[in-house]
Design a protein around this motif. Structure first.
Motif, PDB file in Angstrom:
ATOM      1  N   THR A  58       0.828  -1.208   0.000  1.00 26.11           N
ATOM      2  CA  THR A  58       0.000   0.000   0.000  1.00 26.11           C
ATOM      3  C   THR A  58       0.861   1.256   0.000  1.00 26.11           C
ATOM      4  OG1 THR A  58      -1.677  -1.220   1.251  1.00 26.11           O
ATOM      5  CG2 THR A  58      -1.893   1.171   1.166  1.00 26.11           C
ATOM      6  N   ALA A  59       1.919   1.261   0.837  1.00 27.75           N
ATOM      7  CA  ALA A  59       2.809   2.427   0.890  1.00 27.75           C
ATOM      8  C   ALA A  59       3.525   2.628  -0.439  1.00 27.75           C
ATOM      9  CB  ALA A  59       3.817   2.259   2.022  1.00 27.75           C
ATOM     10  N   HIS A  60       3.975   1.544  -1.062  1.00 23.84           N
ATOM     11  CA  HIS A  60       4.666   1.651  -2.354  1.00 23.84           C
ATOM     12  C   HIS A  60       3.740   2.180  -3.436  1.00 23.84           C
ATOM     13  CE1 HIS A  60       6.084   0.061  -6.269  1.00 23.84           C
ATOM     14  NE2 HIS A  60       7.275   0.362  -5.780  1.00 23.84           N
ATOM     15  N   MET A  71      13.310   2.123  -2.394  1.00 24.33           N
ATOM     16  CA  MET A  71      13.687   1.478  -1.135  1.00 24.33           C
ATOM     17  C   MET A  71      12.621   0.463  -0.710  1.00 24.33           C
ATOM     18  SD  MET A  71      15.924   1.577   1.356  1.00 24.33           S
ATOM     19  CE  MET A  71      15.714  -0.012   2.102  1.00 24.33           C
ATOM     20  N   ILE A  72      11.350   0.856  -0.803  1.00 20.00           N
ATOM     21  CA  ILE A  72      10.254  -0.041  -0.408  1.00 20.00           C
ATOM     22  C   ILE A  72      10.196  -1.246  -1.336  1.00 20.00           C
ATOM     23  CG2 ILE A  72       7.752  -0.213  -0.111  1.00 20.00           C
ATOM     24  CD1 ILE A  72       7.732   2.750   0.606  1.00 20.00           C
ATOM     25  N   ARG A  73      10.442  -1.013  -2.620  1.00 18.64           N
ATOM     26  CA  ARG A  73      10.371  -2.106  -3.595  1.00 18.64           C
ATOM     27  C   ARG A  73      11.398  -3.194  -3.282  1.00 18.64           C
ATOM     28  NH1 ARG A  73       9.379  -2.783  -9.142  1.00 18.64           N
ATOM     29  NH2 ARG A  73       9.744  -4.982  -9.574  1.00 18.64           N
ATOM     30  N   GLN A  74      12.590  -2.814  -2.878  1.00 20.60           N
ATOM     31  CA  GLN A  74      13.610  -3.795  -2.534  1.00 20.60           C
ATOM     32  C   GLN A  74      13.159  -4.673  -1.359  1.00 20.60           C
ATOM     33  OE1 GLN A  74      17.327  -2.043  -1.369  1.00 20.60           O
ATOM     34  NE2 GLN A  74      18.239  -3.982  -0.777  1.00 20.60           N
ATOM     35  N   GLY A 398      17.876  -4.067   3.182  1.00 20.01           N
ATOM     36  CA  GLY A 398      16.884  -2.999   3.087  1.00 20.01           C
ATOM     37  C   GLY A 398      16.557  -2.389   4.429  1.00 20.01           C
ATOM     38  N   ASN A 399      16.497  -3.229   5.469  1.00 19.48           N
ATOM     39  CA  ASN A 399      16.210  -2.727   6.813  1.00 19.48           C
ATOM     40  C   ASN A 399      17.338  -1.835   7.324  1.00 19.48           C
ATOM     41  OD1 ASN A 399      14.594  -2.544   9.139  1.00 19.48           O
ATOM     42  ND2 ASN A 399      15.730  -4.180  10.143  1.00 19.48           N
ATOM     43  N   SER A 400      18.587  -2.228   7.078  1.00 22.25           N
ATOM     44  CA  SER A 400      19.727  -1.404   7.515  1.00 22.25           C
ATOM     45  C   SER A 400      19.786  -0.093   6.739  1.00 22.25           C
ATOM     46  CB  SER A 400      21.026  -2.189   7.331  1.00 22.25           C
ATOM     47  OG  SER A 400      21.211  -2.540   5.972  1.00 22.25           O
ATOM     48  N   GLN A 401      19.460  -0.131   5.433  1.00 21.74           N
ATOM     49  CA  GLN A 401      19.432   1.109   4.648  1.00 21.74           C
ATOM     50  C   GLN A 401      18.338   2.048   5.140  1.00 21.74           C
ATOM     51  OE1 GLN A 401      19.139   0.306   0.476  1.00 21.74           O
ATOM     52  NE2 GLN A 401      21.119  -0.738   0.371  1.00 21.74           N
ATOM     53  N   TYR A 402      17.210   1.485   5.514  1.00 17.34           N
ATOM     54  CA  TYR A 402      16.130   2.327   6.045  1.00 17.34           C
ATOM     55  C   TYR A 402      16.572   3.012   7.332  1.00 17.34           C
ATOM     56  CZ  TYR A 402      11.858   3.525   8.541  1.00 17.34           C
ATOM     57  OH  TYR A 402      10.897   4.198   9.260  1.00 17.34           O
ATOM     58  N   LYS A 403      17.237   2.252   8.222  1.00 24.10           N
ATOM     59  CA  LYS A 403      17.686   2.841   9.488  1.00 24.10           C
ATOM     60  C   LYS A 403      18.750   3.917   9.256  1.00 24.10           C
ATOM     61  CE  LYS A 403      16.768  -1.198  12.394  1.00 24.10           C
ATOM     62  NZ  LYS A 403      17.376  -2.269  13.226  1.00 24.10           N
ATOM     63  N   ALA A 404      19.616   3.681   8.281  1.00 18.71           N
ATOM     64  CA  ALA A 404      20.710   4.621   8.053  1.00 18.71           C
ATOM     65  C   ALA A 404      20.261   5.884   7.322  1.00 18.71           C
ATOM     66  CB  ALA A 404      21.819   3.933   7.250  1.00 18.71           C
ATOM     67  N   VAL A 405      19.271   5.751   6.422  1.00 21.12           N
ATOM     68  CA  VAL A 405      18.916   6.879   5.547  1.00 21.12           C
ATOM     69  C   VAL A 405      17.603   7.528   5.940  1.00 21.12           C
ATOM     70  CG1 VAL A 405      18.482   7.559   3.160  1.00 21.12           C
ATOM     71  CG2 VAL A 405      20.209   5.835   3.649  1.00 21.12           C
ATOM     72  N   TRP A 406      16.574   6.730   6.180  1.00 28.35           N
ATOM     73  CA  TRP A 406      15.219   7.284   6.257  1.00 28.35           C
ATOM     74  C   TRP A 406      14.643   7.367   7.666  1.00 28.35           C
ATOM     75  CZ3 TRP A 406      13.839   9.550   1.977  1.00 28.35           C
ATOM     76  CH2 TRP A 406      14.343   9.090   0.768  1.00 28.35           C
ATOM     77  N   GLN A 407      15.126   6.573   8.602  1.00 26.83           N
ATOM     78  CA  GLN A 407      14.459   6.496   9.905  1.00 26.83           C
ATOM     79  C   GLN A 407      14.519   7.830  10.654  1.00 26.83           C
ATOM     80  OE1 GLN A 407      16.009   3.471  12.508  1.00 26.83           O
ATOM     81  NE2 GLN A 407      14.179   3.449  13.776  1.00 26.83           N
ATOM     82  N   ASN A 408      15.677   8.418  10.751  1.00 29.90           N
ATOM     83  CA  ASN A 408      15.840   9.669  11.499  1.00 29.90           C
ATOM     84  C   ASN A 408      16.045  10.865  10.578  1.00 29.90           C
ATOM     85  OD1 ASN A 408      15.744   8.246  13.980  1.00 29.90           O
ATOM     86  ND2 ASN A 408      17.897   7.671  13.720  1.00 29.90           N
ATOM     87  N   ARG A 409      15.566  10.756   9.363  1.00 32.46           N
ATOM     88  CA  ARG A 409      15.768  11.829   8.379  1.00 32.46           C
ATOM     89  C   ARG A 409      14.788  12.966   8.623  1.00 32.46           C
ATOM     90  NH1 ARG A 409      18.852  11.482   4.074  1.00 32.46           N
ATOM     91  NH2 ARG A 409      18.639  12.953   2.363  1.00 32.46           N
ATOM     92  N   ASP A 410      15.277  14.193   8.465  1.00 32.55           N
ATOM     93  CA  ASP A 410      14.419  15.361   8.600  1.00 32.55           C
ATOM     94  C   ASP A 410      13.467  15.399   7.412  1.00 32.55           C
ATOM     95  OD1 ASP A 410      13.250  17.724   9.249  1.00 32.55           O
ATOM     96  OD2 ASP A 410      14.898  18.976   8.531  1.00 32.55           O
ATOM     97  N   LYS A 411      12.169  15.324   7.672  1.00 33.05           N
ATOM     98  CA  LYS A 411      11.173  15.232   6.603  1.00 33.05           C
ATOM     99  C   LYS A 411      10.567  16.583   6.246  1.00 33.05           C
ATOM    100  CE  LYS A 411      10.078  10.538   8.058  1.00 33.05           C
ATOM    101  NZ  LYS A 411       9.061   9.627   8.615  1.00 33.05           N
ATOM    102  N   GLY A 412      11.129  17.668   6.746  1.00 30.88           N
ATOM    103  CA  GLY A 412      10.589  18.977   6.400  1.00 30.88           C
ATOM    104  C   GLY A 412      10.746  19.312   4.936  1.00 30.88           C
ATOM    105  N   TRP A 413      11.810  18.742   4.300  1.00 33.75           N
ATOM    106  CA  TRP A 413      12.035  19.015   2.879  1.00 33.75           C
ATOM    107  C   TRP A 413      11.110  18.196   1.984  1.00 33.75           C
ATOM    108  CZ3 TRP A 413      13.154  14.696   0.130  1.00 33.75           C
ATOM    109  CH2 TRP A 413      13.560  13.577   0.874  1.00 33.75           C
ATOM    110  N   ASP A 414      10.425  17.227   2.568  1.00 37.32           N
ATOM    111  CA  ASP A 414       9.688  16.241   1.780  1.00 37.32           C
ATOM    112  C   ASP A 414       8.238  16.647   1.538  1.00 37.32           C
ATOM    113  OD1 ASP A 414       9.431  13.946   0.368  1.00 37.32           O
ATOM    114  OD2 ASP A 414       8.938  12.702   2.094  1.00 37.32           O
ATOM    115  N   PHE A 415       7.914  17.935   1.681  1.00 39.57           N
ATOM    116  CA  PHE A 415       6.519  18.335   1.553  1.00 39.57           C
ATOM    117  C   PHE A 415       5.995  18.076   0.140  1.00 39.57           C
ATOM    118  CE2 PHE A 415       3.475  21.709   0.434  1.00 39.57           C
ATOM    119  CZ  PHE A 415       2.460  21.352   1.281  1.00 39.57           C
TER     120      PHE A 415
END
Length: 714
Positions: A58-60, A71-74, A398-415
């Motif tokens: 659903t998210a993808h 990332m989700i596809r992987q 994929g789980n390690s990449q999510y933790k390294a890149v997306w988990q604590n990423r500032d999402k203010g730019w992602d509007f």
């Protein structure tokens, strides 16, 4: 729903996946003697992975950000493959394709809908244009061959046309006249108002009314905007707060209108195209700005390695071949001592292997007449143990990449759900470096030859060897004898083969039927019946689940098909009218696969003799591989494996395919997304040994039960 909803869904799925990976490392590594407990562990993992699969799919589908979707596809492919591996283990434990886990669902307080296999929507969306173009080509071939007629266009008589044209003309003139009269009326009204105001001046009442109108409209618009914003905050869909609902937009985005915001979220496909163009431009900029620095750095490093090697060994080294990695092998972070130790280990391993082979050969000679001892008791004592997985590494990565890149990423730019240039730069920098490395390898290889010639006086013999090898290759290529019966087919193009198969009726148009259209309810009494030693009848929901697991999911994803347990052939057995053909068409619809009809009644009289059938199978195999995914359907497949051919079927002789189908399946590799599907309502008429040898999975389709028949109308 808002973007924050699907971001949260992705986050929850990653958390669940992290917990599930930890459980697998803790539970599945140790053997389990109790088979019931082992099956329960597998069933719980199967349900958990199915929930993660549903959230990720659903998210993808809903997120537009292309880097997030990649990332989700992987991870999604890894989860799908792991589900298929767990299903295989469950089948081996119970010796049955159908499992009844209603008691486990009750313990977990879940509904049977949670176990329903979702069909990923990217199977069709990612190749929608290709499928539409293929459908147009298929329709055109069928029209040219006279196998399909165009949809009749409703003709209009002359009398109706004469009546319609004057009515349309009168309506057009009436609209023009109305517009013209409105303009005249407005101009006359404006002239009267201006003359009256010039003579008497503006009325205070009119001025006050105008001011009140403007002010009240402004106040009401502000109130409406505030009420709408409060409602969106209450629903968790506030577009003026980013992700968590507490932070306001940046100043440069606060003035952006709602229409501009939605314009960036119109279509994920359009965003993907824009991201590709951006990737190309970023790659070109990196090549321009950092290309020279990368090239100089590589040359300096490789040159330094040459000097150090000559200083230690006494001569320049040989440049590694492309197969060995080129300069990557030179620039490995290992010391010369480590390299020498590795070479010594390799020699020792080679000598040990030779010694082991000699011992085995001697042992075989001694124990030729002896019978091997049975090891079944030892396996039973050890208990069940999970087989090694091909997808755990994909999910962990994929789980390690999510933790390294997306988990604590500032999402203010992602509007705006746009791409992140920094992440693209990191990916493209490696590609640019690899491209430049190839050029540097050619240059430094020539430099090394010049150094050897100038310093050591050595000449390279690579050119002579290369010329000899080229001559040998040319001689081999020139004398390839083609004695196969399909030598004439090799010169044919895929387009010509495709057209011939369509004209002969072997490649047909699949009906648009979704798997969800196959209505059937879940069996709620499976565990209860098994407790009293009664094997329950499979439900249609179980059949739908097996079709999705064995047919749709592997055909839809290339990675899943290559690494998951391979299923080449599938048999649907059941009485007439239970939806076997419908399920075949549903597989093609959900995956966008081509449908080849090799039923005995369809191939009768088209390709005569043994050579004709071989040529037909070769054509089908070649087109199916080239235009994968593909489904090869054999209706009434028991006729091919029948014990005796009936007199009415002696002319078509479908039994000739019995010996050819195993060779056809043997030619299919893991990378070929081709599935053989057979349907039959009389499997007992077939010769069981070759029948079961061809069809790897047999799915029994029962008649609809009361719940399924009742649910059809509600």
């Amino acid at each position: 729903f808002s973007i924050s909803t699907y971001n949260k869904m992705w986050t929850d799925a990653q958390k669940d996946l992290d917990i599930q990976l930890w459980r697998e490392r803790e539970e599945f590594l140790q053997p389990e003697k109790d088979r019931v407990k082992a099956f329960k562990m597998l069933a719980v993992s199967y349900i958990k992975y199915m929930q993660i699969f549903r959230k990720l799919e659903t998210a993808h589908d809903q997120l537009i950000h292309q880097q997030k979707r990649t990332m989700i596809r992987q991870v999604l492919d890894g989860v799908i493959g792991r589900i298929l591996e767990i299903k295989k283990e469950m089948v081996e434990l119970e010796n049955s394709e159908f499992h009844y886990i209603d008691n486990i669902l009750e313990d977990l307080k879940l509904l049977p809908v949670e176990v329903e296999v979702p069909i990923p929507r990217y199977f069709i969306k990612e190749k929608l244009e290709v499928l539409q173009q293929r459908e147009k080509i298929l329709d055109q071939i069928l029209l040219n061959a006279g196998l399909q007629t165009e949809k009749p266009v409703k003709a209009v008589t002359f009398e109706e046309a004469f009546k319609t044209i004057p009515v349309a003309e009168q309506a057009s003139q009436g609209r023009c006249q109305e517009t013209f009269m409105k303009q005249i009326y407005r101009e006359e009204k404006r002239e009267r108002q201006t003359k009256h105001e010039v003579q008497t001046g503006p009325s205070p009442d009119d001025a006050a009314t105008c001011i009140q109108k403007v002010w009240r409209g402004y106040i009401q618009r502000k109130k409406t905007e505030k009420m709408r914003e409060e409602e969106m905050i209450f629903l968790g869909m506030n577009y003026t707060e980013v992700i968590d609902g507490t932070r306001s937009l940046p100043p440069h985005l606060r003035a952006m209108s709602i229409s501009q915001m939605h314009a960036g979220q119109v279509n994920a496909v359009q965003g993907e195209v824009q991201a590709r163009h951006k990737e190309v431009s970023i790659k070109d900029k990196l090549r321009e700005t950092e290309g020279l620095d990368i090239k100089e750095t590589l040359q300096d490093q490789i040159g330094q390695c040459f000097i150090e090697c000559r200083h230690i060994v006494g001569k320049f080294p040989d440049y590694p071949a492309v197969e060995a990695g080129g300069s990557m092998a030179i620039l490995s972070p290992k010391t010369p001592k480590q390299v020498a130790a590795e070479l010594a280990l390799k020699k020792e391993m080679a000598s040990q292997k030779k010694a082991q082979k000699e011992k085995k050969e001697k042992g075989k000679e001694k124990t030729k007449g002896k019978k091997p001892q049975k090891t079944g008791k030892k396996e039973e004592e050890e208990g069940w143990k999970m087989a090694p997985s091909n997808f755990l590494s994909i999910m962990e990565e994929g789980n390690s990449q999510y933790k390294a890149v997306w988990q604590n990423r500032d999402k203010g730019w992602d509007f705006l759900q746009d791409h992140d240039p920094e992440l693209i730069k990191e990916e493209k920098r490696e590609e640019v470096e690899e491209e430049i490395r190839v050029q540097v390898d050619e240059l430094m290889q020539q430099t090394l030859e010049n150094l050897k010639l100038a310093v050591d006086g050595e000449k390279s013999n690579k050119q002579r060897k290369g010329r000899k090898s080229e001559k040998v290759r040319a001689a081999k290529v020139g004398r390839i004898p083609d004695k196969s019966p399909f030598s004439a087919q090799i010169q044919w193009t895929i387009e010509s083969l495709y057209e011939e198969l369509v004209e002969e009726g072997l490649l047909i148009k699949a009906k648009t039927v979704n798997l969800s259209d196959y209505i059937g309810e879940y069996s709620y009494l499976g565990t209860t019946l098994r407790q009293v030693d009664v094997e329950p009848v499979p439900s249609l929901a179980d059949v739908r689940q097996l079709i999705a697991l064995y047919g749709i999911l592997p055909l839809g994803s290339q990675i899943v098909h290559e690494k998951a347990p391979l299923v080449k052939a599938l048999l649907l057995a059941g009485p007439a009218g239970v939806g076997k053909k419908m399920l075949v068409h549903a597989i093609c619809t959900e995956t966008g696969a081509n449908l080849f009809d090799l039923s005995a009644s369809n191939i009768a009289g088209k390709y005569l003799g043994k050579n004709g059938l071989q040529m037909m199978l070769h054509m089908v195999l070649k087109v199916a591989k080239q235009l994968q995914p593909s489904v090869v359907w054999i209706g009434d497949t028991e006729k091919i494996f029948s014990k005796a051919v009936q007199k009415a079927e002696e002319e078509m002789n479908p039994k000739q395919l019995e010996k050819m189908l195993p060779k056809f399946l043997k030619a299919l590799k893991a990378q070929d997304r081709v599935l053989l599907v057979g349907t039959t309502n009389r499997p007992f008429d077939a010769n069981l040994k070759p029948f079961c040898k061809v069809y790897q999975k047999i799915i029994l389709i029962p008649r609809p039960d009361y719940a399924s028949r009742f649910g059809k109308y509600f």
